[in-house]
Structure formats: C-alpha cells, structure tokens
Design a protein around this motif. Structure first.
Motif, PDB file in Angstrom:
ATOM      1  N   PRO A 105      -1.050   5.653   7.692  1.00 30.44           N
ATOM      2  CA  PRO A 105      -0.851   5.078   6.353  1.00 30.44           C
ATOM      3  C   PRO A 105      -2.015   5.365   5.415  1.00 30.44           C
ATOM      4  N   GLY A 106      -1.695   5.680   4.168  1.00 28.63           N
ATOM      5  CA  GLY A 106      -2.714   5.860   3.150  1.00 28.63           C
ATOM      6  C   GLY A 106      -3.455   7.182   3.192  1.00 28.63           C
ATOM      7  N   LYS A 107      -3.078   8.053   4.106  1.00 28.05           N
ATOM      8  CA  LYS A 107      -3.744   9.344   4.249  1.00 28.05           C
ATOM      9  C   LYS A 107      -2.702  10.460   4.339  1.00 28.05           C
ATOM     10  N   ILE A 108      -3.128  11.674   4.040  1.00 28.90           N
ATOM     11  CA  ILE A 108      -2.306  12.856   4.307  1.00 28.90           C
ATOM     12  C   ILE A 108      -2.722  13.341   5.694  1.00 28.90           C
ATOM     13  N   GLU A 109      -1.870  13.148   6.655  1.00 28.65           N
ATOM     14  CA  GLU A 109      -2.216  13.487   8.026  1.00 28.65           C
ATOM     15  C   GLU A 109      -1.987  14.977   8.280  1.00 28.65           C
ATOM     16  N   VAL A 110      -3.012  15.631   8.791  1.00 28.38           N
ATOM     17  CA  VAL A 110      -2.932  17.037   9.170  1.00 28.38           C
ATOM     18  C   VAL A 110      -3.218  17.126  10.659  1.00 28.38           C
ATOM     19  N   LEU A 111      -2.292  17.718  11.396  1.00 32.66           N
ATOM     20  CA  LEU A 111      -2.426  17.855  12.840  1.00 32.66           C
ATOM     21  C   LEU A 111      -2.486  19.329  13.209  1.00 32.66           C
ATOM     22  N   GLU A 112      -3.511  19.686  13.954  1.00 31.22           N
ATOM     23  CA  GLU A 112      -3.622  21.046  14.474  1.00 31.22           C
ATOM     24  C   GLU A 112      -3.216  21.021  15.942  1.00 31.22           C
ATOM     25  N   PHE A 113      -2.062  21.583  16.259  1.00 31.40           N
ATOM     26  CA  PHE A 113      -1.606  21.677  17.641  1.00 31.40           C
ATOM     27  C   PHE A 113      -2.189  22.950  18.249  1.00 31.40           C
ATOM     28  N   PHE A 114      -2.926  22.804  19.343  1.00 32.47           N
ATOM     29  CA  PHE A 114      -3.589  23.954  19.942  1.00 32.47           C
ATOM     30  C   PHE A 114      -3.538  23.878  21.460  1.00 32.47           C
ATOM     31  N   ALA A 115      -3.843  24.997  22.094  1.00 33.52           N
ATOM     32  CA  ALA A 115      -4.029  25.041  23.541  1.00 33.52           C
ATOM     33  C   ALA A 115      -5.239  25.917  23.817  1.00 33.52           C
ATOM     34  N   TYR A 116      -6.121  25.456  24.677  1.00 36.38           N
ATOM     35  CA  TYR A 116      -7.322  26.231  24.970  1.00 36.38           C
ATOM     36  C   TYR A 116      -6.986  27.598  25.551  1.00 36.38           C
ATOM     37  N   THR A 117      -5.886  27.704  26.275  1.00 33.47           N
ATOM     38  CA  THR A 117      -5.521  28.967  26.913  1.00 33.47           C
ATOM     39  C   THR A 117      -4.893  29.967  25.948  1.00 33.47           C
ATOM     40  N   CYS A 118      -4.605  29.538  24.732  1.00 31.21           N
ATOM     41  CA  CYS A 118      -3.921  30.377  23.749  1.00 31.21           C
ATOM     42  C   CYS A 118      -4.920  31.273  23.023  1.00 31.21           C
ATOM     43  N   PRO A 119      -4.796  32.599  23.137  1.00 34.09           N
ATOM     44  CA  PRO A 119      -5.734  33.489  22.454  1.00 34.09           C
ATOM     45  C   PRO A 119      -5.644  33.394  20.933  1.00 34.09           C
ATOM     46  N   HIS A 120      -4.480  33.058  20.417  1.00 29.46           N
ATOM     47  CA  HIS A 120      -4.311  32.926  18.971  1.00 29.46           C
ATOM     48  C   HIS A 120      -5.033  31.677  18.451  1.00 29.46           C
ATOM     49  N   CYS A 121      -5.049  30.641  19.261  1.00 35.80           N
ATOM     50  CA  CYS A 121      -5.814  29.431  18.904  1.00 35.80           C
ATOM     51  C   CYS A 121      -7.305  29.743  18.872  1.00 35.80           C
ATOM     52  N   ALA A 122      -7.749  30.596  19.800  1.00 33.79           N
ATOM     53  CA  ALA A 122      -9.156  30.978  19.838  1.00 33.79           C
ATOM     54  C   ALA A 122      -9.550  31.718  18.564  1.00 33.79           C
ATOM     55  N   VAL A 123      -8.653  32.552  18.042  1.00 31.53           N
ATOM     56  CA  VAL A 123      -8.924  33.283  16.804  1.00 31.53           C
ATOM     57  C   VAL A 123      -8.911  32.334  15.609  1.00 31.53           C
ATOM     58  N   LEU A 124      -7.969  31.393  15.608  1.00 35.01           N
ATOM     59  CA  LEU A 124      -7.823  30.481  14.470  1.00 35.01           C
ATOM     60  C   LEU A 124      -8.928  29.432  14.410  1.00 35.01           C
ATOM     61  N   GLU A 125      -9.491  29.067  15.556  1.00 37.96           N
ATOM     62  CA  GLU A 125     -10.417  27.940  15.621  1.00 37.96           C
ATOM     63  C   GLU A 125     -11.590  28.026  14.640  1.00 37.96           C
ATOM     64  N   PRO A 126     -12.287  29.160  14.521  1.00 37.11           N
ATOM     65  CA  PRO A 126     -13.388  29.205  13.544  1.00 37.11           C
ATOM     66  C   PRO A 126     -12.912  28.976  12.112  1.00 37.11           C
TER      67      PRO A 126
END
Length: 199
Positions: free
Chosen positions: A38-59
């Motif tokens: 409530p009262g916020k714009i919630e932003v959720l980043e769904f990730f998996a440590y084993t995912c190479p694409h998540c590793a690229v996106l993380e920085p």
C-alpha cells in the motif's frame, strides 16, 4: 519470456495463463492484477542465481534501483522452478537476514564468471564464510523459519505473476517485462522505468 536454465536443474514451469500478451508493447499485462504494498509502486525483480541472463542484468538493476524515486518499493524475488533451486532462495534471504546483501552481485560473479560450483547449501555457506560472514550465524539463517517463510512467499509471488522464466520485472502488480519482451537487457530497465511512470 526467457526459459534458460542450467541443464542440471532442468525446467520446472509454473502455471501459465495469468499474463496476457500485448504484442505491440514491450511488456504483458498481469491479469488479474496482483496485490502490492500500500502507498508505494511495488517493483519486483524475479531472478535465479543459476540464470546467465540474470547475471548480465544484475549490474544494470543494481545501478537502476539506486536511483529509483522514494515512491517505489523495490524487492528482488529469488525464483525456484524446482526443488533443486530452493537452496538458492534460502541463500539470498540469508544474505538479507545477516545484512550482507552486498554479496548478492558477487555471488553471480562467483557462479558465472569464476565458474565456482556453489550448488549445495554447504558450498554456499562455505563461500559466504570466505567472504567474511560468520558461519554459525549464516547457517542458522539458512535453516531458519523466517528465511523459509520468505522463500514460500517468493514461490507464491512467482505463481501469482505466472513467472515462467527469469529475469522478469513486475511493476505495480499490473505489468511484467523481461529481456525477451523488451528486446534486450537495458531495454528491460527502460521499459520498467516507463511503466513506473504510469502510476
């Protein structure tokens, strides 16, 4: 959405049908919309440590979230598509519990650049200890009710948003984007920023 997972883990897709594609856009509408903070714009980043694409996106995510306006509530959500991925959820929430989320991006580097085999709970604990974390404290966190409750909540969120691949970014409980939807990694950040402006 992207469906790239380390081969030893396999693919465990969650129930589909919640997100409705918008081909002309670079995101999907979440239907039904999911409840948010409530009262916020919630932003959720769904990730998996084993995912190479998540590793690229993380920085990119690290830099982006540091500049988000105060009206945004950002959270990272570790996804477990199957039981073999559960320790990675516990690891993330244990870092949070002991106040060492600074190690979150370093763990991606250890897995994907240094090619360390950190796939068991024991190996993850050993790695954290090597980074200066107290072994007893971290082991207790990994096995705690609080950490496992957060992992269960992460599973519920992933199901609610029909997450079938990582990385994915949800905005305001209504929109979901990813590199495959947006057309790239920086494009994912850009689309998520535009979606925040809709609120």
């Amino acid at each position: 959405m992207l469906k790239f997972f380390v081969k030893f883990i396999g693919i465990g897709l969650l129930t589909a049908g919640v997100a409705v594609a918008q081909p002309a856009d670079k995101f999907v509408n979440v239907n039904p919309p999911q409840p948010t903070e409530p009262g916020k714009i919630e932003v959720l980043e769904f990730f998996a440590y084993t995912c190479p694409h998540c590793a690229v996106l993380e920085p990119l995510v690290t830099k982006w979230k540091a500049g988000l306006p105060s009206k945004v509530a950002f959270s990272s959500v570790p996804v477990a598509f199957n039981q073999a991925m559960k320790p990675f959820q516990y690891f993330y929430y244990s870092l949070e519990a002991v106040g060492r989320l600074d190690l979150h991006p370093k763990f991606f580097v250890a897995l994907h650049q240094e090619k360390k085999r950190l796939f068991s709970q024991e190996a993850m604990i050993d790695w954290a200890v090597d980074q200066g974390v107290d072994r007893k404290q971290f082991t207790a966190a990994m096995n705690s009710f609080g950490v496992k409750s957060k992992a269960t909540r992460a599973d519920q969120l992933a199901k609610g948003y029909a997450i079938q691949g990582t990385p994915s970014i949800a905005v305001g409980g209504r929109y979901l984007t990813s590199p495959s939807e947006a057309g790239g990694y920086q494009e994912t950040i850009d689309v998520a920023s535009e979606l925040i402006e809709r609120f």
